[in-house]
Design a protein around this motif. Structure first.
Motif, mmCIF file in Angstrom:
data_model
loop_
_atom_site.group_PDB
_atom_site.id
_atom_site.type_symbol
_atom_site.label_atom_id
_atom_site.label_comp_id
_atom_site.label_asym_id
_atom_site.label_seq_id
_atom_site.Cartn_x
_atom_site.Cartn_y
_atom_site.Cartn_z
ATOM 1 N N MET A 1 0.846 -1.194 0.000
ATOM 2 C CA MET A 1 0.000 0.000 0.000
ATOM 3 C C MET A 1 0.881 1.243 0.000
ATOM 4 S SD MET A 1 -2.836 -1.187 2.789
ATOM 5 C CE MET A 1 -3.738 0.338 2.835
ATOM 6 N N ASP A 2 0.483 2.296 -0.766
ATOM 7 C CA ASP A 2 1.320 3.480 -0.922
ATOM 8 C C ASP A 2 1.400 4.313 0.334
ATOM 9 O OD1 ASP A 2 0.594 4.136 -4.443
ATOM 10 O OD2 ASP A 2 2.042 2.853 -3.412
ATOM 11 N N ASN A 3 0.389 4.259 1.175
ATOM 12 C CA ASN A 3 0.428 5.103 2.364
ATOM 13 C C ASN A 3 1.021 4.380 3.572
ATOM 14 O OD1 ASN A 3 -1.644 3.322 2.573
ATOM 15 N ND2 ASN A 3 -3.119 4.755 3.414
ATOM 16 N N LEU A 4 1.720 3.291 3.329
ATOM 17 C CA LEU A 4 2.375 2.540 4.402
ATOM 18 C C LEU A 4 3.881 2.532 4.192
ATOM 19 C CD1 LEU A 4 0.557 -0.832 5.237
ATOM 20 C CD2 LEU A 4 0.974 1.086 6.747
ATOM 21 N N ILE A 5 4.576 2.739 5.309
ATOM 22 C CA ILE A 5 6.036 2.574 5.285
ATOM 23 C C ILE A 5 6.319 1.312 6.082
ATOM 24 C CG2 ILE A 5 8.262 3.550 5.946
ATOM 25 C CD1 ILE A 5 6.874 6.316 5.905
ATOM 26 N N ASN A 6 6.771 0.284 5.393
ATOM 27 C CA ASN A 6 7.007 -0.995 6.069
ATOM 28 C C ASN A 6 8.437 -1.092 6.569
ATOM 29 O OD1 ASN A 6 4.499 -2.655 5.719
ATOM 30 N ND2 ASN A 6 4.855 -2.095 3.592
ATOM 31 N N ILE A 7 8.550 -1.480 7.831
ATOM 32 C CA ILE A 7 9.874 -1.709 8.418
ATOM 33 C C ILE A 7 9.856 -3.090 9.068
ATOM 34 C CG2 ILE A 7 11.538 -0.999 10.181
ATOM 35 C CD1 ILE A 7 10.503 1.853 9.865
ATOM 36 N N SER A 8 10.835 -3.890 8.709
ATOM 37 C CA SER A 8 10.993 -5.183 9.374
ATOM 38 C C SER A 8 12.283 -5.101 10.179
ATOM 39 C CB SER A 8 11.085 -6.299 8.335
ATOM 40 O OG SER A 8 11.586 -7.474 8.936
ATOM 41 N N ILE A 9 12.174 -5.240 11.479
ATOM 42 C CA ILE A 9 13.364 -5.093 12.322
ATOM 43 C C ILE A 9 14.398 -6.155 11.966
ATOM 44 C CG2 ILE A 9 14.260 -5.207 14.677
ATOM 45 C CD1 ILE A 9 11.758 -3.815 15.632
ATOM 46 N N SER A 10 13.941 -7.386 11.717
ATOM 47 C CA SER A 10 14.898 -8.473 11.451
ATOM 48 C C SER A 10 15.588 -8.282 10.108
ATOM 49 C CB SER A 10 14.189 -9.832 11.495
ATOM 50 O OG SER A 10 13.183 -9.898 10.496
ATOM 51 N N GLN A 11 14.879 -7.730 9.126
ATOM 52 C CA GLN A 11 15.479 -7.598 7.796
ATOM 53 C C GLN A 11 16.170 -6.254 7.602
ATOM 54 O OE1 GLN A 11 12.410 -8.496 4.909
ATOM 55 N NE2 GLN A 11 12.101 -10.526 5.767
ATOM 56 N N GLU A 47 4.388 13.146 4.891
ATOM 57 C CA GLU A 47 3.625 12.629 3.764
ATOM 58 C C GLU A 47 2.306 12.007 4.183
ATOM 59 O OE1 GLU A 47 6.157 10.028 1.462
ATOM 60 O OE2 GLU A 47 7.818 11.447 1.541
ATOM 61 N N ASN A 48 1.964 12.171 5.444
ATOM 62 C CA ASN A 48 0.712 11.635 5.991
ATOM 63 C C ASN A 48 0.594 10.128 5.732
ATOM 64 O OD1 ASN A 48 -1.627 11.933 7.460
ATOM 65 N ND2 ASN A 48 -2.903 12.228 5.641
ATOM 66 N N LYS A 49 1.646 9.428 6.115
ATOM 67 C CA LYS A 49 1.640 7.972 5.934
ATOM 68 C C LYS A 49 1.708 7.305 7.302
ATOM 69 C CE LYS A 49 3.821 7.804 1.412
ATOM 70 N NZ LYS A 49 4.887 7.238 0.583
ATOM 71 N N LYS A 50 1.562 5.979 7.277
ATOM 72 C CA LYS A 50 1.667 5.228 8.522
ATOM 73 C C LYS A 50 2.834 4.235 8.420
ATOM 74 C CE LYS A 50 -0.940 3.104 12.159
ATOM 75 N NZ LYS A 50 -2.138 3.169 12.939
ATOM 76 N N ILE A 51 3.543 4.088 9.515
ATOM 77 C CA ILE A 51 4.646 3.118 9.558
ATOM 78 C C ILE A 51 4.105 1.818 10.128
ATOM 79 C CG2 ILE A 51 6.923 2.609 10.500
ATOM 80 C CD1 ILE A 51 7.200 5.634 11.054
ATOM 81 N N LEU A 52 4.420 0.719 9.455
ATOM 82 C CA LEU A 52 4.038 -0.587 9.992
ATOM 83 C C LEU A 52 5.308 -1.359 10.294
ATOM 84 C CD1 LEU A 52 1.685 -2.460 10.691
ATOM 85 C CD2 LEU A 52 1.864 -3.426 8.401
ATOM 86 N N ILE A 53 5.504 -1.658 11.569
ATOM 87 C CA ILE A 53 6.740 -2.317 11.988
ATOM 88 C C ILE A 53 6.463 -3.800 12.243
ATOM 89 C CG2 ILE A 53 8.552 -2.410 13.733
ATOM 90 C CD1 ILE A 53 8.227 0.538 14.120
#
Lengths: 109, 201
Positions: A1-11, A47-53
């Motif tokens: 999704m464009d309004n999500l910033i995905n972060i994976s701690i392990s990767q 950018e009015n996005k959400k981070i998903l960790i």
């Protein structure tokens, strides 16, 4: 999704999250905040996005790491409700989401 | 719940058995009276409808068949409960053994942070899985909250510590607090086990 910033701690950071502060050891919460989370948070705000960790895939977290990262972020950005910008997901340890929300809540006091 | 259905069926089975018994007893008594009584002119007649008898036998067989199915389910539930209790006890034993090693004595540290954190992850995952399975029937999720909270507190007390060369640094107040939390863990686990054992399974 464009309004999500995905972060994976392990990767994106490490499979062995470390202590609270950089002086205590490698892959600390402080280092993660400085290099990954805070830049993402600023971008999310602009950018009015959400981070998903994604919390999965590591060998385990100490309370000090999680509290430094998420409690620390709330303490630094006191005027913001960081829960509006940061979400968490974990299939391995879903209870961590409750733990983290408590750290954020306590940091708001 | 299967258990309450089984009770109704067993009552039903008893009732059917009672009626069958009365019916067969009456028929037998009349037959005996007619064939072995010495008096003259004593005749009692009773009409036996074979279709009714067949219907009765079929109903009885149906009841027995259904009961056997529910009996099997009841046995499976008992086995499941036994497994849950056994695994909860094993968890308690393993977690307790781990805490004995992890909690330092006289500032002597044995385990590195990475090891403590990794083991706590596995313990918490295992415990979460056990809670999910055990909170069914009459053991509700709320019953597990105190135990879950206690383990979270142990996790926090064990891992929210400054670190030096890979080892967590404890002071005497931390070790005292961990000892207290460990004691509470055993107490809460005992109470939870009793709830599971008494549960409607």
């Amino acid at each position: 999704m464009d309004n999500l910033i995905n972060i994976s701690i392990s990767q994106d950071f490490t499979v062995t999250p470390g202590p609270r502060r950089k002086v205590e050891g490698d892959f600390s919460g402080e280092l993660f905040s400085e290099t990954i989370l805070e830049p993402a948070f600023k971008k999310a705000k602009e950018e009015n996005k959400k981070i998903l960790i994604n919390l999965d895939g590591t060998l385990g977290y100490g309370t000090s790491f999680l509290e430094e990262v998420f409690g620390g972020l709330q303490r630094k950005y006191k005027e913001d409700n960081i829960s509006a910008y940061v979400g968490f997901t974990s299939k391995e340890e879903p209870y961590l989401v409750d733990d983290i929300n408590q750290y954020i809540k306590d940091a708001n006091k | 719940m299967l258990t309450s259905n089984k009770k109704y069926l067993s009552y039903g089975f008893c009732l059917v058995s009672l009626f069958v018994g009365i019916y067969l007893g009456s028929v037998a008594s009349i037959w005996l009276f007619e064939h072995y009584s010495m008096g003259a002119g004593r005749e009692i007649s009773i009409e036996i409808n074979p279709f009714e008898i067949i219907s009765l036998i079929v109903n009885v067989l149906l009841v027995v068949f259904i009961l056997r199915i529910f009996q099997k389910n009841d046995d499976l539930e008992k086995i499941e409960k036994g497994l849950i209790v056994e695994n909860l006890k094993k968890f308690e034993e393993n977690f307790s053994t781990f805490l004995k090693v992890a909690i330092p004595k006289s500032n002597k540290l044995v385990l590195r942070r990475e090891e403590i954190v990794n083991r706590m992850k596995r313990f918490r995952m295992e415990f979460e899985s056990l809670l999910t399975i055990s909170t069914q029937g009459s053991v509700f999720k709320e019953d597990s909250f105190p135990l879950k909270e206690n383990i979270s507190n142990i996790y926090a007390e064990l891992t929210d510590k400054p670190e030096s060369e890979g080892f967590l640094k404890f002071d005497s107040s931390s070790t005292d607090k961990l000892a207290t939390l460990n004691y509470i863990f055993h107490k809460l686990m005992f109470e939870y086990l009793v709830k599971v054992i008494k549960s409607d399974r």
